[in-house]
Design an enzyme around this catalytic site. Structure first.
Site, short mmCIF file in Angstrom:
data_model
loop_
_atom_site.label_atom_id
_atom_site.label_comp_id
_atom_site.label_asym_id
_atom_site.label_seq_id
_atom_site.Cartn_x
_atom_site.Cartn_y
_atom_site.Cartn_z
N GLU A 155 0.79 -1.22 0.00
CA GLU A 155 -0.02 0.08 0.09
C GLU A 155 0.77 1.34 -0.16
O GLU A 155 1.84 1.40 0.92
CB GLU A 155 -0.71 -0.13 1.33
CG GLU A 155 -2.13 0.49 1.12
CD GLU A 155 -3.11 0.36 2.27
OE1 GLU A 155 -3.09 1.13 3.07
OE2 GLU A 155 -3.84 -0.80 2.04
N HIS B 48 -7.70 2.94 0.47
CA HIS B 48 -7.81 3.06 1.75
C HIS B 48 -8.74 4.11 2.39
O HIS B 48 -8.02 5.08 3.26
CB HIS B 48 -6.60 3.13 2.47
CG HIS B 48 -6.41 2.27 3.93
ND1 HIS B 48 -5.57 1.50 4.15
CD2 HIS B 48 -7.58 2.14 4.74
CE1 HIS B 48 -5.94 1.19 5.42
NE2 HIS B 48 -7.21 1.48 5.77
C1 DGY Z 1 -8.35 1.85 10.30
O1 DGY Z 1 -8.69 2.67 11.43
O2 DGY Z 1 -7.77 0.94 11.00
C2 DGY Z 1 -8.64 2.02 9.24
O3 DGY Z 1 -8.11 1.20 8.22
C3 DGY Z 1 -8.39 3.54 8.58
O4 DGY Z 1 -9.40 4.34 9.11
#
Ligand code: DGY
Length: 327
Positions: free
Chosen positions: A266, A285
């Protein structure tokens, strides 16, 4: 003297206003993944650290921060943080569960609908002048009503997805470390073994945390067990899915399609073959990315940080074992 707190990256204006009066702030650079080495001169003095999910907090970093009391992660997931190392050092780790549940569940349904009904391709065709005359067999998608969704991980987000799925007329199956009788009673979700989830799901939706157990959970073997008509939705963490195996599965029609809000790595590099597959939809994401939710996450991250600096229990602590240790 006020305690020193490191923000690993600049926060949007006003989002950490509550901190500014209480602490001295040092802020890392915007475009560096991870905790920037530029911050190193401040490590020895730092008592608080506000991290993003792109920052790795490991033994090597913690060893340079002898005064650190609290790490506050702006995320519910804490797979970027070595929780055991923090606990050993008496450092509380804060995270942000609850406040992002509805936003992430909303996007899950959005992606599910998008892949089931081929929305991105249909919209692209319309925009490109390929609409032509309406015809009864144009842009045929998959019916959601009556289909089966398999939810891997029935935590708060998984349960919010189950509620929405039930309202869409989907049959809901799930896997989870522990049974969730309340969720079952409320939404008719049924707990099944992982192999059954793979075999019976028309939509397999991932909402589990990334742990040693879930890393690579959706590998070639799992993908081979899914229906050739099934769709995979990943809202969890990229490494829960084996990217190379998924690419092969989509290229060779082992499954019908995938929607990924998280990828491994990512960001997924622009030249990655997954972007060129018409049956794969990738978003960057954005599960919790609404103005309201991100502000709530920031508020909670600040509250966790301030509590940790004062030596009080964090509103949301990811390593409660830290409080069981002898002082
Ligand atoms: C998290 O909070 O873990 C999400 O992937 C991002 O908001």
């Amino acid at each position: 003297m006020k305690p020193l707190v490191i923000l690993t990256h600049p926060m949007p204006s006003g989002w950490v206003a509550g901190l500014e009066k209480e602490v001295r702030l040092v802020t890392g650079p915007a475009n560096t993944a991870n905790v920037s080495p530029d911050l190193q001169p401040h490590f020895a003095e730092a008592e608080g650290l506000l991290t993003w999910l792109i920052d790795r907090v490991d033994e090597a970093l913690l060893a340079q921060m002898p005064r650190l009391k609290v790490v506050s992660n702006l995320a519910v997931g804490v797979d970027n943080i070595d929780l055991e190392a923090c606990t050993r050092r008496g450092i509380a780790v804060g995270h942000t569960p609850g406040v992002l549940t509805e936003a992430v569940a909303d996007l899950t349904m959005g992606l599910l609908l998008a892949v089931a009904r081929g929305i991105p391709a249909a919209a692209a065709d319309a925009r490109a002048g390929r609409w032509g005359l309406w015809r009864p067999d144009g842009w045929l998608g998959r019916e959601m009503h009556g289909a089966t969704i398999g939810i891997c991980g029935l935590g708060q987000i998984g349960q919010a997805v189950a509620r929405r799925a039930a309202a869409f007329g989907l049959r809901v199956l799930y896997t989870s470390r522990r049974p969730k009788p309340k969720a079952e009673a409320a939404g008719g979700a049924r707990r099944v073994p992982w192999a059954t989830l793979l075999r019976e799901s028309d939509f397999l939706s991932l909402h589990c945390p990334l742990t040693a157990e879930t890393r690579g959970l959706v590998d070639a073997r799992a993908l081979r067990q899914m229906k050739p008509t099934a769709y995979l939705i990943n809202m969890a963490r990229g490494p829960v899915v084996d990217t190379a195996a998924l690419t092969q599965a989509l290229q060779q029609g082992w499954i019908a399609g995938a929607a990924l809000d998280v990828t491994d790595p990512e960001p997924l590099p622009p030249q990655h073959p997954l972007y060129r597959l018409p049956n794969c939809l990738i978003t960057p994401h954005i599960g919790s990315a609404t103005e309201t939710t991100r502000r709530r996450m920031a508020d909670l991250a600040v509250a966790n940080l301030l509590a940790g600096l004062r030596g009080e229990p964090l509103p949301h602590c990811a390593n409660p074992a830290v409080y069981e240790q002898a002082p």
